[in-house]
Design a protein around this motif. Structure first.
Motif, mmCIF file in Angstrom:
data_model
loop_
_atom_site.group_PDB
_atom_site.id
_atom_site.type_symbol
_atom_site.label_atom_id
_atom_site.label_comp_id
_atom_site.label_asym_id
_atom_site.label_seq_id
_atom_site.Cartn_x
_atom_site.Cartn_y
_atom_site.Cartn_z
ATOM 1 N N ASP A 57 0.991 -1.205 -0.010
ATOM 2 C CA ASP A 57 0.117 -0.048 0.016
ATOM 3 C C ASP A 57 0.851 1.176 -0.105
ATOM 4 O O ASP A 57 1.277 1.906 1.097
ATOM 5 N N SER A 58 1.070 1.721 -1.387
ATOM 6 C CA SER A 58 2.028 2.996 -1.314
ATOM 7 C C SER A 58 1.511 4.092 -0.670
ATOM 8 O O SER A 58 1.923 5.004 -0.245
ATOM 9 N N SER A 59 -0.038 4.289 -0.793
ATOM 10 C CA SER A 59 -1.021 5.265 -0.088
ATOM 11 C C SER A 59 -0.404 5.454 1.346
ATOM 12 O O SER A 59 -0.090 6.652 1.876
ATOM 13 N N LEU A 60 -0.484 4.263 2.038
ATOM 14 C CA LEU A 60 -0.354 4.120 3.475
ATOM 15 C C LEU A 60 0.952 4.512 3.810
ATOM 16 O O LEU A 60 1.449 5.265 4.797
ATOM 17 N N GLN A 61 2.089 4.230 2.917
ATOM 18 C CA GLN A 61 3.499 4.354 3.403
ATOM 19 C C GLN A 61 3.548 5.792 3.166
ATOM 20 O O GLN A 61 4.560 6.515 4.039
ATOM 21 N N TYR A 62 3.082 6.473 2.034
ATOM 22 C CA TYR A 62 3.069 7.982 2.031
ATOM 23 C C TYR A 62 2.451 8.742 3.186
ATOM 24 O O TYR A 62 3.284 9.605 3.788
ATOM 25 N N MET A 63 1.382 8.412 3.335
ATOM 26 C CA MET A 63 0.773 8.943 4.681
ATOM 27 C C MET A 63 1.779 8.907 6.067
ATOM 28 O O MET A 63 1.781 9.699 6.740
ATOM 29 N N MET A 64 2.365 7.621 5.939
ATOM 30 C CA MET A 64 2.994 7.438 7.416
ATOM 31 C C MET A 64 4.334 8.290 7.397
ATOM 32 O O MET A 64 4.936 8.801 8.580
ATOM 33 N N GLY A 65 4.874 8.500 6.233
ATOM 34 C CA GLY A 65 5.887 9.463 5.866
ATOM 35 C C GLY A 65 5.563 10.878 6.299
ATOM 36 O O GLY A 65 6.582 11.690 6.213
ATOM 37 N N ALA A 66 4.415 11.385 6.515
ATOM 38 C CA ALA A 66 4.178 12.758 6.403
ATOM 39 C C ALA A 66 3.086 12.970 7.589
ATOM 40 O O ALA A 66 2.300 13.814 7.647
#
Length: 366
Positions: free
Chosen positions: A159-168
């Motif tokens: 889930d690239s979306s979840l990874q993105y949110m976790m990084g921001a």
């Protein structure tokens, strides 16, 4: 925001069922043998699961009218709520692992639950609670057990979306958070309604002005097939293909079998081209996620999934093979007089999509 108001991120937006209502209305019109609701000029958008229809629609809106402040605020609410929901799912996953001997997890979990409960309280919450929640989330993610859960989760890794949110997290959970264009493109929202209509009105391109409606139909439970005959007056069709799923399969209800995802897309494209009433003048096939496709080829040879392929195990050559297969399908059904154009792109790349959309507009106007 005053302490007596509910924080934006803690509100859950109401479900928009306008598309379902419209679908039911059209069912009634079909029963009566007539249809009164139809865009005057429109382009039909198709694509299977994971092809990137939602991202493509967002790119079209960004390129056309853009998102105004209220729309961005509403999307910010959805992103923040999604992030908190993802954290709760991670905590549920940690329950299947043995107790944390350091007792870090109970303390971090208690702090997280207290922070979310505090920020959900309409009588005591304030914008100052959001930085507190952001800090609590980051502390929770630093716990070794939670890290273990995340690293062992195939869903998180995929889930690239979840990874993105976790990084921001600090930025997303900040007071008065307003999502950027990249946030809108990268974050995953609730599933789109079955039928989505968006005005395709980009800036004029010299002698190529355009003002049409882009109609997207989700492929599930026969809905897309039901709408095919209603799209007989579409000026053109846009068909999205996810190149990166060349090594994956999906269930085909018509034949009760698992089918390679690209072969399934070919079958869907074939079914659209074979509809006698479809009188579109141009077909545009967009091969999406070319960057992921190129990266995956270094690990999984294309011939493992397409043994008949004899070219080099290189992204451009393999993509060209897929393009040729779609072009053959297009010609089989006597549509040689119509025009077909193909592009390889990455729908998350704003620069690439601006170029692609501009070329699409020129092609549609010609």
């Amino acid at each position: 925001m005053t302490p007596n108001h509910t924080p934006r991120w803690s509100r859950v937006p109401s479900e928009n069922d306008a598309a379902t209502v419209r679908s039911n209305e059209i069912d009634e019109e079909l029963k009566k043998g007539r249809l009164t609701i139809r865009p005057k000029r429109f382009v039909a958008l198709f694509g299977g699961p994971g092809a990137g229809r939602s991202t493509f629609l967002r790119q079209v809106k960004l390129y056309s009218s853009g998102y105004d402040t209220p729309e961005r605020e509403e999307l910010g609410t959805v992103i923040q709520t999604s992030l908190i929901s993802a954290i709760r799912l991670i905590l549920e996953g940690s329950a299947s692992i043995s107790d944390d001997p350091t007792m870090q997890l109970p303390l971090a979990l208690s702090s997280f639950l207290q922070a979310t409960d505090l920020c959900s309280d309409t009588t005591t919450s304030s914008e100052q609670d959001q930085p507190l929640l952001a800090d609590t989330i980051q502390e929770l993610l630093a716990v070794p057990l939670i890290k273990q859960v995340i690293e062992a989760s195939p869903q998180f890794q995929a889930d690239s979306s979840l990874q993105y949110m976790m990084g921001a997290i600090p930025r997303i959970m900040a007071p008065r958070y307003t999502p950027t264009d990249i946030d809108i493109l990268r974050c995953k929202f609730a599933p789109a309604p079955p039928i989505v209509e968006i005005l395709f009105k980009p800036p004029p391109l010299n002698e190529y002005p355009m003002n049409a409606t882009l109609v997207s139909v989700r492929r599930d439970n026969g809905l897309q097939r039901k709408w095919l005959n209603l799209l007989d007056e579409a000026e053109a069709i846009i068909f999205l293909v996810d190149l990166s799923r060349y090594d994956q399969t999906e269930y085909c209800s018509e034949t009760d079998e698992q089918l390679n995802c690209i072969r399934a897309a070919m079958r869907e494209f074939e079914s659209i081209c074979s509809v006698p009433l479809m009188r579109f003048q141009s077909a545009i096939v967009i091969f999406n996620k070319f960057d992921l496709f190129a990266e995956k080829l270094t690990r999984i040879p294309f011939t493992e999934c397409f043994p008949e392929y004899t070219g080099a195990n290189e992204a451009t050559a393999a993509a060209e093979y897929c393009i040729q297969r779609f072009q053959v399908l297009y010609c089989v059904f006597g549509v040689r007089q119509r025009d077909i154009r193909t592009w390889c792109t990455n729908s998350l790349d704003a620069d690439q999509m601006r170029v692609t959309l501009r070329e699409i507009i020129v092609r549609l106007r010609l």
